[in-house]
Design a protein around this motif. Structure first.
Motif, mmCIF file in Angstrom:
data_model
loop_
_atom_site.group_PDB
_atom_site.id
_atom_site.type_symbol
_atom_site.label_atom_id
_atom_site.label_comp_id
_atom_site.label_asym_id
_atom_site.label_seq_id
_atom_site.Cartn_x
_atom_site.Cartn_y
_atom_site.Cartn_z
ATOM 1 N N LEU A 157 0.876 -1.168 0.000
ATOM 2 C CA LEU A 157 0.000 0.000 0.000
ATOM 3 C C LEU A 157 0.914 1.219 0.000
ATOM 4 O O LEU A 157 2.026 1.163 0.507
ATOM 5 C CB LEU A 157 -0.865 0.003 1.249
ATOM 6 N N PHE A 158 0.426 2.329 -0.556
ATOM 7 C CA PHE A 158 1.243 3.537 -0.536
ATOM 8 C C PHE A 158 1.139 4.173 0.846
ATOM 9 O O PHE A 158 0.057 4.605 1.249
ATOM 10 C CB PHE A 158 0.804 4.508 -1.630
ATOM 11 N N PRO A 159 2.229 4.244 1.584
ATOM 12 C CA PRO A 159 2.162 4.688 2.982
ATOM 13 C C PRO A 159 1.779 6.147 3.131
ATOM 14 O O PRO A 159 1.337 6.561 4.190
ATOM 15 C CB PRO A 159 3.586 4.455 3.498
ATOM 16 N N ASN A 160 1.949 6.918 2.055
ATOM 17 C CA ASN A 160 1.636 8.336 2.152
ATOM 18 C C ASN A 160 0.166 8.631 1.859
ATOM 19 O O ASN A 160 -0.257 9.772 1.925
ATOM 20 C CB ASN A 160 2.524 9.121 1.178
ATOM 21 N N PRO A 177 -2.022 3.211 6.121
ATOM 22 C CA PRO A 177 -1.575 1.815 6.118
ATOM 23 C C PRO A 177 -0.839 1.404 7.390
ATOM 24 O O PRO A 177 -0.987 0.283 7.860
ATOM 25 C CB PRO A 177 -0.642 1.745 4.906
#
Ligand SMILES: Nc1ncnc2c1ncn2[C@@H]1O[C@H](COP(=O)(O)OP(=O)(O)OP(=O)(O)O)[C@@H](O)[C@H]1O
Ligand SMILES: [Mg+2]
Lengths: 247, 225, 221
Positions: A94-97, A140
């Motif tokens: 998942l894109f953490p940002n 995330p």
């Protein structure tokens, strides 16, 4: 078999890293709605095979046909193909940002340019189905591994792909979280999603797969209906493989 | 018109004077670098001591040079000492003092970092072999730490050389000051002279610093673990 | 060593003005440096033809020459070939020129820290290269670069002292002028050091804290 036209055809697919042959002429036909489990020892080329199907690797020979259209030529628009063939990785990136919802909406809104309210409704419905509707606004890092992996699956599904590729999606999860992710995939199978699943979970493969392909050293060693493969494998390599796992 | 300026550069002894100025710059840099390395290694080793007092004192020393700009240090030493003590230091000596103190502080941090990043079992196994503390440093820790130190040390040396440009601000007659003198004499006749002189000094600094930073990057890559 | 405290009170307004000017020029220069640095590192990341070679030359030149000479060249050299810039503008340009190369290095490291699997996942959901940059790589690289950016901010703030060489009335030059007029060396230099401490001490502490926080909020994926 059922005589249906296969949605995905692979012919003589060959992949090399330098001199090393990793895929040695793979042939496979996938009919719509079928679930295929890909089994085989570590390093036999399972991940590489899926990555080729999604254009993440350059191939050195053979062909991939999606609805009878070849994907192995310079004019292939992989960005469009990837909207039809979704993929979920072991590392559930998942894109953490971005929040859960932003992760899911990114591609439908920016790539497919779909209407926001329509996509949001679909995303919520999918989240509901995997039991995570209340986590839509979390980041995330606030989720467990199993939850992240379910979100990654929702993110891929929200693009409305015709085929889903799963590469050992439970391999890096704690045992108690494996189940929640496999349940989601089993649901998809019931709904008739076409899937290629690389897994080391034999019971799961037995349960959801229509067909099993067993790979070894870059070849498809055995291909059989799931029932038959698990009860009565034909090749010696496959027998050994199953024996080791059942130990 | 542009050309008249550049011709001055090669007129008479101008070029020679500039290069002699550069030698002054490099002399300060070289002496300061040598002192910094020697002191930096000593202080760096002392700073691996477990004593809190030692750690805090030297950390304070380092931070003083990190927080206050070098130019300010040059001014402080250059003006404060003659004004308060009966002691007249030449600008070049002031520069040497400041650059050595600064260099030693930074070098000590590099050395300390390299030593404490060495695997602990090395220290233990050398103790187990019955090596004395000084033998342990000499045969085990220093050779390993050296590799880690050298690339950042070269970077620091490059930085020190670049910073020598500031010497002109306290009146050391180095390459920039010489350049300014040449400009003053020729300015009326050849208005573009300052463009060429400063351009040339710019080029001189680049020619010295560029190979150094290239070299350090190469070593860094070679020794990357 | 003695101090004339009344004198210090008297010249306080000069230092206040100088402090603000220092902060103003540094802030503008640093902001531009970050922008220039990010653009350069993105060009190099994509290995854009020709442009990335130009960027490489710029980075080497900016990093391997002293700011003072860069400023002298801008302030005294350029007018002679017809380009006249004000001192403050020269200062900002110089700081941007120098700082851009340091920021580029910090951001490059940040972009390299974005994992390959994040990029592949982005591709697998159909993102184009530009979308990948905008939604995945830049935001993540930015968080990774915070400590590097912070260290560069301190470095560049200190470098503003070099502006005194081109007649900008920032802290150092103000001090020099006052010393020239009143000969109150101790007082003027004390104020100079205090001035830098006022700016840099809180910034240093803040950055130490920020770095620790960023590390704790480490993307948990
Ligand atoms: N980038 C690469 N360069 C060289 N060889 C590679 C590369 N990636 C994979 N390989 C090799 O290709 C072979 C197949 O790798 P692949 O990841 O497809 O195996 P796998 O069947 O998915 O294994 P596992 O069950 O461990 O995930 C391996 O022998 C691997 O070493
Ligand atoms: Mg694999």
């Amino acid at each position: 078999m059922s005589g249906q036209i296969p949605i995905l055809k692979v012919k003589g697919l060959t992949k090399k890293y330098g001199e090393k042959i990793v895929l040695n002429g793979i042939d496979l036909e996938v009919e719509k709605g079928k679930v295929i489990a890909i089994l085989g020892p570590s390093g036999c080329g399972k991940s590489t095979f899926l990555r080729c199907l999604n254009g993440l690797e350059e191939v050195q020979g053979g062909d991939i046909l999606l609805d009878n259209e070849s994907l192995i030529n310079k004019s292939t628009k992989w960005r469009e193909v990837r909207q039809r063939i979704g993929m979920v990785f072991q590392s559930y990136d998942l894109f953490p940002n971005l929040t859960v919802m932003e992760n899911i909406l990114l591609s439908p809104l920016k790539v497919q340019k779909r209407n926001r309210s329509e996509v949001e409704a679909q995303a919520l419905e999918l989240l509901e189905r995997v039991g995570l509707a209340d986590r839509a606004n979390d980041y995330p890092r606030q989720l467990s591994g199993g939850q992240k992996q379910r979100i990654a699956i929702v993110r891929a599904l929200c693009i409305n792909p015709e085929i889903m590729l799963f590469d050992e999606v439970t391999a890096s999860l704690d045992p108690e979280m494996v189940r929640e992710v496999l349940d989601v995939i089993a649901q998809l199978a019931e709904q008739g999603m076409t899937m290629l699943i690389v897994t080391h979970e034999m019971n799961f493969a037995k349960l959801v797969a229509d067909e099993v392909i067993f790979m070894d050293k870059g070849n498809i060693h055995e291909q059989a209906p799931a029932e038959q493969f698990f009860t009565n494998p034909q090749t010696e390599r496959a027998q050994q493989f199953l024996n080791i796992l059942q130990f | 018109m542009l050309n008249s300026g550049i011709s001055v550069l090669f007129e008479g002894v101008n070029l020679e004077r500039l290069l002699l100025g550069l030698l002054v710059t490099l002399r300060v840099a070289l002496i300061a670098v040598v002192i910094s390395i020697v002191m930096g290694i000593l202080i760096g080793i002392i700073r691996t001591s477990k004593s809190k007092l030692v750690q805090i004192l030297f950390k304070l020393y380092l931070e003083l040079f990190r927080i206050i700009p070098i130019l300010v240090w040059l001014f402080v030493i250059y003006y404060v000492i003659p004004a308060n003590f009966d002691l007249n230091l030449s600008a070049e000596v002031v520069a040497l003092i400041v650059f050595s103190l600064w260099g030693a502080a930074e070098m000590s941090d590099i050395v300390r970092g390299a030593i404490i990043s060495l695997p602990k079992h090395q220290t233990e196994s050398s103790k187990a072999l019955g090596l004395s503390v000084s033998q342990m440093y000499r045969y085990v820790l220093i050779p390993q730490a050296t590799k880690r130190c050298i690339p950042p040390m070269i970077n620091l040396i490059t930085r020190m050389i670049k910073t020598t440009a500031l010497l002109t601000m306290i009146g050391v007659v180095e390459v920039i000051k010489v350049g300014q003198q040449i400009i003053e004499v020729n300015n009326l006749e050849h208005p573009t002279i300052s463009f060429w002189i400063y351009g040339f000094v710019f080029f001189l600094y680049f020619v010295i610093c560029f190979p150094l930073s290239r070299f350090s990057r190469k070593l860094e890559r070679k020794w990357a673990t | 060593m003695t101090f004339d405290w009344q004198y210090i009170v008297d010249v306080l307004p000069h230092y206040k003005t100088a402090l603000w000017l220092t902060l103003k020029l540094a802030t503008i220069g640093i902001a531009f440096a970050i922008i220039v640095g990010m653009i350069c590192s993105i060009i190099q990341y994509f290995k854009v033809k020709v442009l990335s070679q130009i960027v490489q030359v710029y980075l080497e030149v900016a990093r391997n020459t002293p700011l003072l000479i860069q400023l002298f060249f801008l302030y005294y050299g350029l007018p002679k070939i017809g380009i006249t810039l004000s001192g403050e503008l020269c200062g900002i340009i110089g700081l941007t020129f120098l700082g851009g190369s340091y920021m580029a290095e910090a951001f490059r490291a940040g972009m390299e820290a974005v994992t390959k699997s994040q990029i592949e996942t982005g591709k697998a959901i159909g993102l184009s290269n530009l979308q990948l940059m905008r939604y995945v790589i830049i935001p993540q690289a930015f968080s990774y670069s915070v400590p590097g950016f912070g260290a560069n901010c301190i470095f560049l703030l200190k470098e503003t002292s070099v502006f005194s060489g081109i007649a900008i009335l920032e802290l150092t030059n103000t001090t020099k002028n006052l010393m020239g007029i009143f000969y109150k060396t101790n007082e003027a230099l004390l104020m100079l050091v205090v001035g830098y401490l006022i700016i840099l001490l809180p910034l240093t502490l803040f950055l130490t804290w920020l770095e620790r926080r960023v590390r704790h909020a480490e993307f948990g994926n």
